[in-house]
Design an enzyme around this catalytic site. Structure first.
Site, PDB file in Angstrom:
ATOM      1  N   HIS A 265       0.757  -1.099  -0.203  1.00 42.57           N
ATOM      2  CA  HIS A 265      -0.095  -0.124   0.072  1.00 42.57           C
ATOM      3  C   HIS A 265       0.894   1.244   0.020  1.00 42.57           C
ATOM      4  CE1 HIS A 265      -3.651   2.286   1.192  1.00 42.57           C
ATOM      5  NE2 HIS A 265      -2.649   3.130   1.599  1.00 42.57           N
ATOM      6  N   GLU A 266       1.778   1.368   0.920  1.00 44.84           N
ATOM      7  CA  GLU A 266       2.575   2.505   0.952  1.00 44.84           C
ATOM      8  C   GLU A 266       3.343   2.607  -0.247  1.00 44.84           C
ATOM      9  OE1 GLU A 266       1.789   4.690   3.053  1.00 44.84           O
ATOM     10  OE2 GLU A 266       0.690   3.213   4.407  1.00 44.84           O
ATOM     11  N   HIS A 269       1.829   4.450  -2.862  1.00 41.88           N
ATOM     12  CA  HIS A 269       2.047   5.915  -2.617  1.00 41.88           C
ATOM     13  C   HIS A 269       3.395   6.475  -3.019  1.00 41.88           C
ATOM     14  CE1 HIS A 269      -1.784   6.860  -0.457  1.00 41.88           C
ATOM     15  NE2 HIS A 269      -1.350   5.901   0.566  1.00 41.88           N
ATOM     16  N   GLU A 295      -4.903   7.693  -2.920  1.00 45.61           N
ATOM     17  CA  GLU A 295      -5.554   6.522  -2.353  1.00 45.61           C
ATOM     18  C   GLU A 295      -5.536   5.447  -3.508  1.00 45.61           C
ATOM     19  OE1 GLU A 295      -5.726   4.903   0.821  1.00 45.61           O
ATOM     20  OE2 GLU A 295      -4.448   6.698   1.092  1.00 45.61           O
TER      21      GLU A 295
END
Ligand SMILES: [Zn+2]
Length: 500
Positions: A265-266, A269, A295
């Site tokens: 997830h990170e 980003h 997101e």
């Protein structure tokens, strides 16, 4: 009278200076969350106060106002990127000056107190302790929204702040669709036997999980000379510029999936931050366009790719190299079922892909009532519990695992939540456009996500905040936003997983 050239030079200097202070404060924050000892907060908050005072003065003064006005008045002759920078800075300058100074200071004090009170209230599961602070936060937010635009409902002003273009008129039908189409699937899945995920809950020594993180970041094609990973209580990403991006994760020895999906997830980003064009760096056009778009990227990698069967096929051999004993006999299909286990639960941040947006929907419905003044603050916990029962079929045992679970409201962030759900939905529609251009699933199964990142880089990452968010989105999705893509994807995926 300032010339356009002088204004541009001054804009460049202003933005470089702002970025330098931002960089320094970012590193201080990161240090506070990682290596700094607990009581370092005393000195750090003093330093932060001084630095943010300077950044305020950099923006709020007659010269900056003249610089921005000169560029905007001569927009036809200036580079469109310079004009866009001036537009965005003018927006934040207007935001900064609209609120009377003494109210702003009062609000900042309230927020820092509210945060401390919220921590304690959550620990003690004592909503009554937090309620007076929440009441004041709602009151301030309503007033600030009025300063910005007294003609619009306060909640619409806040929604637009976090996600440009979002409003109750656009979000009501979005959440209504999720409620209508997903609620029956969620409740049906809850009745089915849970897949076996016990193999992910053995002992996975943390030093080996660190090695696994490095391997996963390599599969994602992340340039480790520009991105470092650290460890914090709550995972986050901070991009100082495209050559220096930090992600963090939290390792749990008895849960392999938790850190794995935080890293992915990170990592999503981080790839967004690292993908911005060089020429945008050190200006306000570097980095993501909106919260929802950011997101959309993190959730794209985490759920659409990371929790797909093809990627599980690539991931399992890598995981087994590091954890041969724990993962013996596990098949890609078993891994796929385990990482997609769905069950209505109490905590948003631990919820699965299918139920996630319902957690957001509950917060959205509550914020609407809060901002319209249609509910008293002491009625909120009962309302929260009722919605969890109605939409997710779960009983909330206490406020700690109910209304007090998130930090957003104590930080004054009302209107922020919907961007999480929107981001998930944007991503699915981007995937559908991407599938027409490249073989997404061959890349995922090979465990080399570079073609996927290249596509997202071209459509989204490289543009930073230069394009207007709606233009950027339509360019990536190939058509206007349609939440049916998201709903159809979830219904199809989970119907198949759970044999509905
Ligand atoms: Zn995120």
């Amino acid at each position: 009278m300032m010339t356009l050239n002088t204004a541009i030079e001054k804009l460049n200097t202003l933005e470089e200076t702002q970025r330098a202070y931002g960089h320094a404060m970012g590193v201080l924050n990161l240090d506070g969350a990682t290596a700094a000892p607990k009581r370092s907060i005393v000195g750090r908050s003093k330093t932060m106060g001084v630095l943010s005072g300077i950044t305020y003065q950099l923006m709020v003064n007659d010269e900056t106002a003249e610089v921005l006005a000169t560029i905007l008045e001569n927009a036809a002759e200036a580079d469109p990127k310079v004009v866009r920078r001036a537009e965005l800075l003018k927006e934040s300058l207007d935001d900064m000056t609209r609120i009377p100074m003494e109210e702003f200071v009062e609000y900042q004090t309230l927020i820092s107190q509210a945060d401390a009170v919220w921590h304690e209230a959550k620990e003690k599961s004592d909503y009554a302790m937090f309620a007076p602070y929440l009441e004041k936060i709602i009151h301030f937010n309503r007033r600030f929204a009025g300063y910005k635009n007294a003609d619009k409902p306060a909640y619409d002003v806040l929604l637009d702040d976090y996600e440009k273009g979002a409003s109750m008129a656009s979000l009501d039908p979005f959440f209504a669709l999720l409620r209508e189409k997903l609620t029956p699937v969620i409740l049906e899945v809850a009745k089915r036997p849970a897949p076996d995920a016990s193999f992910l809950r053995q002992s996975f020594p943390i030093h080996q999980q660190r090695v696994f993180s490095d391997r996963v970041m390599a599969m994602m094609g992340m340039d480790r000379e520009r991105c470092a990973i650290g460890e914090t209580e709550h995972p986050f990403t901070d991009g100082f510029n495209k050559w220096d991006v930090r992600i963090t994760t939290h390792y749990h020895e008895n849960d392999l999936a938790s850190s794995l999906y935080s890293v992915i997830h990170e990592g999503g980003h981080a790839l967004y931050e690292m993908g911005g064009a060089d020429e945008l760096q050190f200006t306000c056009l570097a980095g993501g366009a909106t919260m929802g778009l950011h997101e959309s990227q993190s959730r794209f990698y985490e759920n659409l790719i990371g929790r797909s069967l093809p990627f599980c096929k690539a991931l399992l051999p890598v995981a087994r190299e590091i954890f041969p004993a724990q993962l013996e006999g596990v098949t890609p299909e078993m891994l796929y079922a385990a990482v997609n286990a769905s069950k209505p639960s109490l905590i948003r941040t631990e919820s699965d892909e299918l139920t996630y947006a319902h957690h957001i929907m509950i917060r959205y419905e509550m914020e609407k009532l809060m901002m319209a003044g249609d509910v008293k603050v002491d009625e909120l916990p009962a309302l929260w519990n009722k919605m969890y029962k109605d939409y997710l079929g779960v009983d909330v045992p206490d406020d700690r695992r109910g209304i007090l679970q998130d930090t957003h409201w104590s930080g004054g962030m009302i209107g922020y939540f919907p961007s999480y759900a929107l981001g998930s939905a944007y991503g699915v529609q981007m995937l559908s456009a991407m599938e027409k251009d490249i073989d997404v699933w061959a890349a995922a199964e090979k465990g080399d996500l570079t073609p996927i990142t290249a596509w997202l880089g071209e459509k989204i990452h490289r543009h930073g905040s230069f394009l207007k968010p709606n233009v950027l989105l339509e360019q990536a999705m190939g058509q206007p936003f349609d939440p049916n893509y998201y709903v159809d994807y979830l219904v199809k995926k989970f119907s198949k997983l759970y044999n509905l």
